[in-house]
Design a protein around this motif. Structure first.
Motif, PDB file in Angstrom:
ATOM      1  N   TYR A  99      68.568  79.421   4.974  1.00 59.37           N
ATOM      2  CA  TYR A  99      69.105  80.699   5.558  1.00 59.37           C
ATOM      3  C   TYR A  99      68.930  80.734   6.798  1.00 59.37           C
ATOM      4  O   TYR A  99      69.943  81.124   7.679  1.00 59.37           O
ATOM      5  CB  TYR A  99      68.612  81.982   4.829  1.00 59.37           C
ATOM      6  N   ASP A 100      67.823  80.392   7.385  1.00 57.59           N
ATOM      7  CA  ASP A 100      67.566  80.404   8.926  1.00 57.59           C
ATOM      8  C   ASP A 100      68.443  79.405   9.702  1.00 57.59           C
ATOM      9  O   ASP A 100      69.060  79.646  10.638  1.00 57.59           O
ATOM     10  CB  ASP A 100      66.166  80.256   9.193  1.00 57.59           C
ATOM     11  N   THR A 101      68.495  78.266   9.058  1.00 56.35           N
ATOM     12  CA  THR A 101      69.486  77.097   9.476  1.00 56.35           C
ATOM     13  C   THR A 101      70.782  77.713   9.548  1.00 56.35           C
ATOM     14  O   THR A 101      71.530  77.487  10.719  1.00 56.35           O
ATOM     15  CB  THR A 101      69.397  75.957   8.834  1.00 56.35           C
ATOM     16  N   LYS A 102      71.476  78.332   8.523  1.00 61.23           N
ATOM     17  CA  LYS A 102      72.809  78.519   8.410  1.00 61.23           C
ATOM     18  C   LYS A 102      73.128  79.778   9.377  1.00 61.23           C
ATOM     19  O   LYS A 102      74.206  79.874  10.040  1.00 61.23           O
ATOM     20  CB  LYS A 102      73.166  79.142   6.898  1.00 61.23           C
ATOM     21  N   LYS A 103      72.143  80.570   9.498  1.00 62.14           N
ATOM     22  CA  LYS A 103      72.335  81.737  10.344  1.00 62.14           C
ATOM     23  C   LYS A 103      72.493  81.332  11.827  1.00 62.14           C
ATOM     24  O   LYS A 103      73.027  81.989  12.586  1.00 62.14           O
ATOM     25  CB  LYS A 103      71.063  82.631  10.143  1.00 62.14           C
ATOM     26  N   GLY A 104      71.569  80.191  12.203  1.00 61.73           N
ATOM     27  CA  GLY A 104      71.564  79.895  13.363  1.00 61.73           C
ATOM     28  C   GLY A 104      73.119  79.286  13.792  1.00 61.73           C
ATOM     29  O   GLY A 104      73.364  79.270  14.879  1.00 61.73           O
ATOM     30  N   LEU A 137      75.074  88.911   2.240  1.00 62.89           N
ATOM     31  CA  LEU A 137      76.069  89.221   3.166  1.00 62.89           C
ATOM     32  C   LEU A 137      75.504  90.246   3.979  1.00 62.89           C
ATOM     33  O   LEU A 137      75.864  90.274   5.324  1.00 62.89           O
ATOM     34  CB  LEU A 137      77.501  89.225   2.548  1.00 62.89           C
ATOM     35  N   GLN A 138      75.341  91.289   3.536  1.00 63.22           N
ATOM     36  CA  GLN A 138      74.898  92.477   4.361  1.00 63.22           C
ATOM     37  C   GLN A 138      73.824  91.945   5.296  1.00 63.22           C
ATOM     38  O   GLN A 138      73.623  92.520   6.465  1.00 63.22           O
ATOM     39  CB  GLN A 138      74.603  93.885   3.422  1.00 63.22           C
ATOM     40  N   ARG A 139      72.841  91.390   4.719  1.00 67.49           N
ATOM     41  CA  ARG A 139      71.771  91.022   5.449  1.00 67.49           C
ATOM     42  C   ARG A 139      71.935  90.061   6.597  1.00 67.49           C
ATOM     43  O   ARG A 139      71.610  90.332   7.742  1.00 67.49           O
ATOM     44  CB  ARG A 139      70.656  90.002   4.335  1.00 67.49           C
ATOM     45  N   LEU A 140      72.702  89.014   6.507  1.00 70.32           N
ATOM     46  CA  LEU A 140      73.509  88.264   7.567  1.00 70.32           C
ATOM     47  C   LEU A 140      74.082  88.948   8.438  1.00 70.32           C
ATOM     48  O   LEU A 140      73.924  88.775   9.689  1.00 70.32           O
ATOM     49  CB  LEU A 140      74.255  87.126   6.934  1.00 70.32           C
ATOM     50  N   ALA A 141      75.175  89.923   7.973  1.00 68.39           N
ATOM     51  CA  ALA A 141      75.711  90.917   9.020  1.00 68.39           C
ATOM     52  C   ALA A 141      74.786  91.795   9.995  1.00 68.39           C
ATOM     53  O   ALA A 141      74.982  91.770  11.035  1.00 68.39           O
ATOM     54  CB  ALA A 141      76.461  91.884   8.423  1.00 68.39           C
ATOM     55  N   GLU A 142      73.674  91.924   9.392  1.00 65.74           N
ATOM     56  CA  GLU A 142      72.739  92.998  10.080  1.00 65.74           C
ATOM     57  C   GLU A 142      71.872  92.049  11.148  1.00 65.74           C
ATOM     58  O   GLU A 142      71.665  92.266  12.022  1.00 65.74           O
ATOM     59  CB  GLU A 142      71.782  93.724   9.071  1.00 65.74           C
ATOM     60  N   ASP A 143      71.847  90.887  10.544  1.00 65.61           N
ATOM     61  CA  ASP A 143      70.986  89.759  11.717  1.00 65.61           C
ATOM     62  C   ASP A 143      71.767  89.336  12.707  1.00 65.61           C
ATOM     63  O   ASP A 143      71.116  89.032  13.763  1.00 65.61           O
ATOM     64  CB  ASP A 143      70.336  88.741  10.699  1.00 65.61           C
ATOM     65  N   ASP A 146      74.214  91.794  16.916  1.00 63.50           N
ATOM     66  CA  ASP A 146      74.251  91.942  18.174  1.00 63.50           C
ATOM     67  C   ASP A 146      75.428  91.061  18.731  1.00 63.50           C
ATOM     68  O   ASP A 146      76.048  91.325  19.966  1.00 63.50           O
ATOM     69  CB  ASP A 146      73.007  91.534  18.938  1.00 63.50           C
ATOM     70  N   LEU A 147      75.809  90.058  17.936  1.00 65.45           N
ATOM     71  CA  LEU A 147      76.821  88.997  18.469  1.00 65.45           C
ATOM     72  C   LEU A 147      78.207  89.328  17.871  1.00 65.45           C
ATOM     73  O   LEU A 147      79.164  88.711  18.282  1.00 65.45           O
ATOM     74  CB  LEU A 147      76.279  87.659  17.997  1.00 65.45           C
ATOM     75  N   GLY A 148      78.251  89.982  16.704  1.00 63.14           N
ATOM     76  CA  GLY A 148      79.367  89.787  15.796  1.00 63.14           C
ATOM     77  C   GLY A 148      79.660  91.260  14.810  1.00 63.14           C
ATOM     78  O   GLY A 148      78.358  91.929  14.777  1.00 63.14           O
ATOM     79  N   PHE A 149      80.628  91.540  14.191  1.00 65.61           N
ATOM     80  CA  PHE A 149      81.072  92.726  13.507  1.00 65.61           C
ATOM     81  C   PHE A 149      81.418  92.253  12.221  1.00 65.61           C
ATOM     82  O   PHE A 149      82.146  91.074  12.343  1.00 65.61           O
ATOM     83  CB  PHE A 149      81.646  93.798  14.317  1.00 65.61           C
TER      84      PHE A 149
END
Length: 229
Positions: A99-104, A137-143, A146-149
Motif C-alpha cells: 500500500y505504501d509503495t502504491k501510495k508513493g 479508496l477513502q483512506r488513500l484519498a485522505e492520505d 494535500d496533493l489531490g482531490f
C-alpha cells in the motif's frame, strides 16, 4: 493553399499601404515605389494584410521573421501541457508495505500534475465485501488530500471499484517546478562537484523508480492502458 504571405515581386497589385521597418505608417504608395524602398533598406516587402484595400505591406527581414516565428512556436509547444490519466490497481486486502509503495506512486503522479485512476480489483468472495474497497479508496484519498482531490467518487464497475483523483497543481505549474529543480541541481553540481555526487546518485534512483511506476501505470493517450498490480 499556401499560408505563406506574398513577398517582393510576387505581390501583384498597383499600390499598397506601406508600413516602415519600425512600424511607422508610410501611407499608400505605388507598388514600384514600395519595392524600391525595400531594396534601399535591404529588406523584403511582405504582404501582411492581403484582404485590406489596398493590401497592407511591411518592410522587414522576412528570413529573420520566419526564424523568430518558428522559435516562438517551438517554445509554445514545449510549454504545452497535456493532462494524462495514470492508473494504479490495488487489491482490497493489500499488504501495508505494498500500500505504501502504491501510495508513493500516486503521490508522484499528482505532484507531476497528472490525474490518477485508482482501481480496486475484487476476486472470488471479495466481491461480496465492496465496503473493503470503498474504505481503502477513502483512506488513500485522505492520505493524499494535500496533493489531490476526489474528482470521481468510488463506483462499482463489474468486479472492480474505481475512483479518480485530480491534482491540486496544474500540469504547467508542475512542469515549471520540475525545470527549476533540475536547474538548481545542475547549479549545485557545478558549484560542489564532490558533494553533489551523492545527490546525483539519489536522483538517478528516484528517476529509475519513477520509470518503474510509469511502467506500472502508463498514460492514457487516448485509451487507458491498465498497470500491472
Amino acid at each position: 493553399m499556401s499560408t505563406e504571405p506574398r513577398i517582393n515581386d510576387r505581390i501583384r497589385v498597383p499600390e499598397v499601404r506601406l508600413v516602415g521597418p519600425s512600424g511607422e505608417q508610410v501611407g499608400i504608395v505605388p507598388l514600384a515605389k514600395a519595392l524600391e524602398l525595400a531594396q534601399e533598406y535591404d529588406l523584403d516587402l511582405v504582404e501582411v494584410a492581403a484582404s485590406a484595400r489596398p493590401p497592407v505591406c511591411k518592410l522587414m527581414d522576412y528570413g529573420k521573421f520566419k526564424y523568430e516565428s518558428a522559435m516562438k512556436a517551438r517554445e509554445a509547444r514545449k510549454n504545452q501541457a497535456h493532462t494524462v490519466i495514470k492508473e494504479m490497481k490495488l487489491r482490497p486486502k493489500i499488504d501495508p508495505h505494498d500500500y505504501d509503495t502504491k501510495k508513493g506512486h500516486v503521490v508522484r503522479f499528482l505532484k507531476q500534475g497528472d490525474k490518477v485512476k485508482i482501481t480496486i480489483m475484487f476476486r472470488g468472495r471479495e466481491q461480496s465485501r465492496p465496503e473493503l474497497g470503498y474504505r481503502l479508496l477513502q483512506r488513500l484519498a485522505e492520505d493524499v488530500q494535500d496533493l489531490g482531490f476526489v474528482e470521481s467518487n468510488p463506483k462499482q464497475d463489474g468486479r472492480n471499484m474505481i475512483m479518480v483523483l485530480g491534482p491540486h497543481k496544474k500540469k504547467t505549474e508542475a512542469m515549471a517546478e520540475a525545470r527549476q529543480a533540475q536547474e538548481a541541481r545542475k547549479a549545485e553540481a557545478k558549484a560542489n562537484p564532490g558533494r553533489s555526487q551523492n545527490a546525483a546518485d539519489l536522483q538517478d534512483a528516484e528517476t529509475a523508480e519513477a520509470h518503474e511506476a510509469s511502467a506500472e501505470a502508463p498514460a492514457e493517450a487516448p485509451a487507458e492502458a491498465p498497470a500491472e498490480a
